[in-house]
Design an enzyme around this catalytic site. Structure first.
Site, mmCIF file in Angstrom:
data_model
loop_
_atom_site.group_PDB
_atom_site.id
_atom_site.type_symbol
_atom_site.label_atom_id
_atom_site.label_comp_id
_atom_site.label_asym_id
_atom_site.label_seq_id
_atom_site.Cartn_x
_atom_site.Cartn_y
_atom_site.Cartn_z
ATOM 1 N NE ARG A 13 -1.307 2.404 44.877
ATOM 2 C CZ ARG A 13 -1.845 3.046 43.858
ATOM 3 N NH1 ARG A 13 -2.016 4.365 43.888
ATOM 4 N NH2 ARG A 13 -2.284 2.373 42.804
ATOM 5 C CG ASP A 14 -5.911 2.857 43.686
ATOM 6 O OD1 ASP A 14 -5.683 4.075 43.708
ATOM 7 O OD2 ASP A 14 -6.546 2.305 42.781
ATOM 8 C CG HIS A 65 -6.165 -0.763 38.568
ATOM 9 N ND1 HIS A 65 -5.674 -1.046 39.824
ATOM 10 C CD2 HIS A 65 -6.788 0.438 38.675
ATOM 11 C CE1 HIS A 65 -5.989 -0.060 40.647
ATOM 12 N NE2 HIS A 65 -6.663 0.847 39.967
ATOM 13 C CG HIS A 110 -10.950 2.990 39.457
ATOM 14 N ND1 HIS A 110 -10.739 4.014 40.348
ATOM 15 C CD2 HIS A 110 -9.817 2.244 39.480
ATOM 16 C CE1 HIS A 110 -9.530 3.907 40.878
ATOM 17 N NE2 HIS A 110 -8.947 2.839 40.351
ATOM 18 C CB CYS A 144 -9.554 9.556 39.961
ATOM 19 S SG CYS A 144 -8.472 10.430 38.803
ATOM 20 C CG ASN A 161 -9.480 0.288 43.293
ATOM 21 O OD1 ASN A 161 -8.828 0.278 42.262
ATOM 22 N ND2 ASN A 161 -9.105 0.965 44.366
#
Length: 284
Positions: free
Chosen positions: A15-16, A207, A209, A240, A249
């Site tokens: 997803r991310d 979470h 980064h 982002c 990530n």
């Protein structure tokens, strides 16, 4: 050094990570990568998001992805939702868990979902009710918990305010997100400790980064402060949307290696994760 065992690595790449790619990734390839990650022993996978295809075309096949992946016992398939409409679509597609992001920065939250922070909190109550009616857990991620590309530093009191508000809706987990990789280990330890003190029974995740190369250091700081669940993305995919230059990530491979080298079990097969990374790398 505190060494509990095991820790849980939650995979967010499908997803991310995938949402940042401009070339549409075929649905069958997405499903194959997710299946490999599940085979690797990752027990929580963020498989897709039910956002508007006009906003993020990459996620236009969200329902199809959930329908094609192999549902393995013990593997949780999560879907990110931006609002009640998205939540209803995800519930209909049989997501195991819903995930909602509320950004602590007022400016970023308005740009992200077109709502104020308080409006997002109100929306969270509606989503929690809809999910609860179908006995589906709802997790909440507080974005920009450690810094915002628009407003700069984010007050810890604002993060705590959101955390307290959404906890009252019966959510199953709270995640503190370093959405742009602005945090540092001291800051992570301080905020984790604060939230754990005010919500001692709430399961807490991080979470992180890796924009400034501190992702693993921040994970270790969170671990020492009592967090045992961490998000990561295969191959370090991600970024982002409104912060050019922000990297992805923390790579799943690196996160697993960090803990396994310390003697903390993750239950993840690195070879399978690498196989999934190579598969998507070949396409990208």
């Amino acid at each position: 050094m505190r060494l509990p065992s095991p820790v849980r690595i939650r995979e967010v790449g499908p997803r991310d990570g995938f949402q940042m790619e401009k070339a549409f990734i075929p649905t069958d390839l997405k499903a194959r990568v997710i299946d490999l990650l599940s085979e690797a022993g990752l027990r929580s996978i963020e498989v897709t998001s039910f956002v508007s295809p006009k906003v993020i075309p990459q996620m236009a096949d969200a329902a199809e992805v959930l329908g094609r992946i192999t549902r393995r016992p013990g593997t949780i398939c999560k879907a990110l939702v931006p609002n009640l409409k998205g939540a209803e679509r995800a519930l209909d597609a049989k997501a195991d868990v819903l995930e909602l992001v509320i950004v602590a920065s007022e400016s970023y939250n308005r740009r992200n979902v077109g709502m104020s922070v308080d409006q997002s909190i109100e929306g969270c109550a509606q989503i929690a009710k809809a999910a609860g009616e179908r006995s589906i857990p709802l997790e909440v991620v507080i974005g920009t918990s450690f810094g915002c590309p628009i407003e700069g530093p984010v007050p810890e009191a604002q993060v705590e305010r959101i955390a307290r508000a959404v906890a009252a809706f019966g959510i199953s987990r709270l995640s503190l997100a370093d959405s742009i990789g602005a945090g540092n280990p001291a800051q992570v330890a301080r905020l984790v400790t604060r939230i754990k003190n005010v919500l001692p029974t709430m399961p807490l995740s991080l979470h992180l980064h890796n924009t400034r190369g501190l992702g693993l250091a921040n994970a270790l700081a969170g671990f020492q402060a009592g967090v045992d669940t961490f998000d990561a993305g295969l191959g370090g995919l991600g970024g982002c949307p409104i912060f050019p230059g922000a990297t992805g990530n923390v790579p799943t491979e690196d996160m697993v290696n960090l803990f396994e080298e310390m003697g903390v079990s993750t239950g993840v097969n690195l070879d399978k994760v690498r196989e999934a990374s190579r598969l998507i790398q070949q396409f990208l």
